[in-house]
Design a protein around this motif. Sequence first.
Motif, PDB file in Angstrom:
ATOM      1  N   LEU A   1      -1.092  75.271 -16.446  1.00  0.00           N
ATOM      2  CA  LEU A   1      -0.993  75.839 -15.100  1.00  0.00           C
ATOM      3  C   LEU A   1      -0.307  74.791 -14.217  1.00  0.00           C
ATOM      4  CD1 LEU A   1      -1.689  78.278 -13.343  1.00  0.00           C
ATOM      5  CD2 LEU A   1      -3.872  77.188 -12.824  1.00  0.00           C
TER       6      LEU A   1
ATOM      7  N   TRP B   1      -7.773  70.468  -5.457  1.00  0.00           N
ATOM      8  CA  TRP B   1      -8.189  71.871  -5.469  1.00  0.00           C
ATOM      9  C   TRP B   1      -9.701  72.016  -5.316  1.00  0.00           C
ATOM     10  CZ3 TRP B   1      -5.013  75.700  -4.616  1.00  0.00           C
ATOM     11  CH2 TRP B   1      -3.654  75.524  -4.881  1.00  0.00           C
TER      12      TRP B   1
ATOM     13  N   LEU C   1      -6.053  84.811  -2.495  1.00  0.00           N
ATOM     14  CA  LEU C   1      -5.213  84.194  -3.520  1.00  0.00           C
ATOM     15  C   LEU C   1      -5.472  82.699  -3.599  1.00  0.00           C
ATOM     16  CD1 LEU C   1      -3.056  84.801  -5.605  1.00  0.00           C
ATOM     17  CD2 LEU C   1      -1.322  84.371  -3.881  1.00  0.00           C
TER      18      LEU C   1
ATOM     19  N   SER D   1      -8.811  82.008  -5.234  1.00  0.00           N
ATOM     20  CA  SER D   1      -8.756  82.330  -6.668  1.00  0.00           C
ATOM     21  C   SER D   1      -8.033  81.232  -7.436  1.00  0.00           C
ATOM     22  CB  SER D   1      -8.034  83.665  -6.876  1.00  0.00           C
ATOM     23  OG  SER D   1      -8.715  84.716  -6.243  1.00  0.00           O
ATOM     24  N   GLU D   2      -6.916  80.735  -6.858  1.00  0.00           N
ATOM     25  CA  GLU D   2      -6.184  79.664  -7.533  1.00  0.00           C
ATOM     26  C   GLU D   2      -7.037  78.403  -7.599  1.00  0.00           C
ATOM     27  OE1 GLU D   2      -1.870  77.334  -7.432  1.00  0.00           O
ATOM     28  OE2 GLU D   2      -2.250  79.023  -6.060  1.00  0.00           O
TER      29      GLU D   2
ATOM     30  N   ARG E   1      -8.059  76.544 -11.034  1.00  0.00           N
ATOM     31  CA  ARG E   1      -7.701  75.150 -11.301  1.00  0.00           C
ATOM     32  C   ARG E   1      -8.921  74.246 -11.344  1.00  0.00           C
ATOM     33  NH1 ARG E   1      -2.254  74.159 -11.032  1.00  0.00           N
ATOM     34  NH2 ARG E   1      -0.943  75.765 -10.083  1.00  0.00           N
TER      35      ARG E   1
ATOM     36  N   ALA F   1     -12.480  83.421 -11.040  1.00  0.00           N
ATOM     37  CA  ALA F   1     -11.104  83.605 -10.571  1.00  0.00           C
ATOM     38  C   ALA F   1     -10.520  84.907 -11.105  1.00  0.00           C
ATOM     39  CB  ALA F   1     -10.251  82.427 -11.017  1.00  0.00           C
TER      40      ALA F   1
ATOM     41  N   LEU G   1      -8.909  87.871  -8.785  1.00  0.00           N
ATOM     42  CA  LEU G   1      -7.480  88.173  -8.899  1.00  0.00           C
ATOM     43  C   LEU G   1      -7.238  89.623  -9.303  1.00  0.00           C
ATOM     44  CD1 LEU G   1      -6.485  84.832 -10.579  1.00  0.00           C
ATOM     45  CD2 LEU G   1      -5.589  85.658  -8.393  1.00  0.00           C
TER      46      LEU G   1
ATOM     47  N   ARG H   1       2.510  86.285  -8.019  1.00  0.00           N
ATOM     48  CA  ARG H   1       1.730  85.055  -8.148  1.00  0.00           C
ATOM     49  C   ARG H   1       0.297  85.374  -8.566  1.00  0.00           C
ATOM     50  NH1 ARG H   1       2.735  80.052  -5.060  1.00  0.00           N
ATOM     51  NH2 ARG H   1       0.916  78.659  -5.203  1.00  0.00           N
TER      52      ARG H   1
ATOM     53  N   LEU I   1      -1.569  84.155 -12.026  1.00  0.00           N
ATOM     54  CA  LEU I   1      -2.839  83.433 -12.049  1.00  0.00           C
ATOM     55  C   LEU I   1      -3.914  84.233 -12.786  1.00  0.00           C
ATOM     56  CD1 LEU I   1      -2.791  82.124  -8.370  1.00  0.00           C
ATOM     57  CD2 LEU I   1      -2.653  80.717 -10.454  1.00  0.00           C
TER      58      LEU I   1
ATOM     59  N   TYR J   1      -3.398  83.731 -16.457  1.00  0.00           N
ATOM     60  CA  TYR J   1      -3.927  82.426 -16.882  1.00  0.00           C
ATOM     61  C   TYR J   1      -5.441  82.502 -17.059  1.00  0.00           C
ATOM     62  CZ  TYR J   1      -5.602  77.636 -16.546  1.00  0.00           C
ATOM     63  OH  TYR J   1      -6.265  76.464 -16.791  1.00  0.00           O
TER      64      TYR J   1
END
Length: 809
Positions: free
Chosen positions: A191, A224, A249, A252-253, A257, A264, A268, A283, A287, A290
């Motif tokens: 990521l 993060w 967003l 969630s990112e 991370r 997450a 998302l 985006r 995510l 991922y």
Amino acid sequence: MEKLNFLRIPLIFFCAWLLVATSAAAQPAGPLVLGMAKQETPGAVRISLEVSARVAPQVAVSGQRVDLTLGDTALGANVQNLPEDAGLVRVMFINRRGDLVVSFLFRRPPTRAEAAYDRARNQVVLDVFWNEEGDGRRPAIMSHLGGALVVQPDGASSMRQRQSVYAGDWRRFFAEYETLLRFELQPTFSLPALPPLQPLAENAAGEITRVLNAALDLGHGGDWRGALEMLREVPAASLQGAAREQFTLLSSEALARSGAANEARGRLQSFVETFPGADLEPRARYLCAYAQATTGDPYGALFHLSQARAILAEGHPLLSQVSLLEAEIVLGMGRDTQVLALLEEVALAGGADDLRQLARAGALSGMGRHAEAVRLFGELEERYGQLRNAFAVERLARALYGLGRFAEAAEAYARLAVLCAGTSEEGPAYFAQAQAAWRAGDNRAARILLDRVLVAFPDSRGGPRATLKLIDLAVLNGEDKALVWAIMDYARMAEEAGERPLREEAAFKQALALHLSHDNVGSIALLERFIRNYFSGRLRPQAEALLGDLLPLVIDELIDRQEHLQALVLVERHREILLDQRINWEFLERLASAFRDMELLGRAARVYLFMLDNNREPGREESLYLPLLGLLLQREQYELVGEYARRYARDYPRGRDRVEVLLVKARALQASGRDEEAAALLTAPDRPAGRALDLLGGRICFKLGRYADAVVCLQRFAEDLAIAPTPEELLLLAESLYRAELLPEALELFESLRTRAEVADQAAYRSAQIYLHQGRRALALKVLRELVDEGSSDLWRKLGQEKIAVLAL
């Protein structure tokens, strides 16, 4: 009551009509297929279907299948299906909207097929063809086997199938063969830093705007967790519009991370559903993919990546991250070739590009391009130190092992075992380390590791493998006594191992150990069962190759012990395997001889024909013609006798069997009613000399009334003093002389035969006739009276009496 009776009568008629109608409906109105038969010829097979009425067939070829469609036709009640054989796998009958489709599945794809209705025989005839041009195989013995025939320099034949690199040294199999070990690992899903999000306008969310922008700055700076802590204080319910999108967003990112992939993922997915068509949707989908990949949902992840790719414009910075993540996901799914194609789309700068190189190295290792993989892994370890992802370390170890750098592979597998500590892959990793150490020549370390696997990880996938390896080492290092124990241990593993490939390996090694302990009969029995149980297995070619090595030995032994029936059973059961192997010439000769002794003349002839057609060592096949011709003559295949006799005369005009070959050819002509041709052959001036030829020629010419030619042949026969002619043979010569009107010579021979009891009466009568012809009446009467008084044949005595009576008139 009368009214009820009145109603009952029409009801009875209605039921009767219904029964008749039902019965009539049960009988198909169209043609029926009543039976099938099959005939094989070189390069083709003809299948005849007997039908009850005219039908228009249609045929289609699809790979190995030939479909014959018979319009408005049904299958008869007692049709016998064709049996499976070396060319035909099975026949299926399919009712398709009133039409009957007869589907034939062959072992080899035909080149074409034709079908027609034969009105004279009321049959549908299906002809299926294979391209046999340049193929010396005879269907009679080869039965449409796959593969291409190879004629070896020494005249033996073989097929480009069922060969083994271990042939001639099967003990090597215990040292070199390895059942594939696959580790259940996943690569690290990367990521990398994404293009930065734009901060919110000052009053987008009131006082909360400052908090959201501060969290955004922390995230962009790499903190993060700090961003996540700050975002947890934001009252999400109060946000709307762009602020709410960015908050969802960004949080969630931060979760993704920070290792909270499950939370997450939920947020998302909710974002995608809540804000369809939003600018941040690609985006969010990236995510989400991922998060799904890291939580074990690769297919869901691939879906979101495909959606993101569809939205993003060409050249968008996020496309490279999408392709990289997709490549890592399919790498974990084992699609190594697809990985390389995806990575071509990735253009990342600086350290982020090393993520691409890491995925590329893993894919190269999986594809067997080990040298390139090791080079890339080496470059990455020079920059970042030793690899810390178990998947990458396993791919590095696999590449080193594939290059034969076993000591380095052992070290890599040791690192893998540490990385897999406490998981199900720890035991397999130690086993792989032991295998590499043994290959590197460190037998002591290998045994220690194998023992460790058996003690600490007996229930892992490494446990049964370690057991098998220890049995292998006992076979390689021990003597016959070790084989006895190994046979029992392999049998146990073949029953108890949890993985089918391991059971397959153990079962084959049990059969191989029996062979090495000189029990070839037991080994063949196990190999037969092995092929049935593991027909599609990886080791089936090895089993068939070993069976091909053992069958000639065992069949030879059975022939030596006069156990011809058992030998025949093995030959018939494994005909394809025998013919697919490098066949020893002497074995084929002994096999044909055994068939001949059992009076299985057709099988013996097919073996000889196979040898003639597929062996080209000059001169070696000469000795085959005579026994083959003898068999063909016994089987009344007179045309083939002529064909192969001509072939012998062409190839061996001075051959040692030319007299006997010519004799068989003449007998075939005689047996087929072609006496004139036989006589011409035997009286030809340039034919080789031979007493048997002379005798047969004399008899045939005598039968045809060609007495002068008979005399020539029989005189030449009688002049050969190697073996004295029998009285009957001399009598035939005398009769030929008499009928050729060579009376003095005939008289001399008849007089000499009067002393031979077997023919004395006939000789006396003929002598008397010649005396009368010469005018020596008194002498003729004297001979006749002696015949009447002393003769033993009623026929000739009666003829003598009648002649005396005539002379007395």
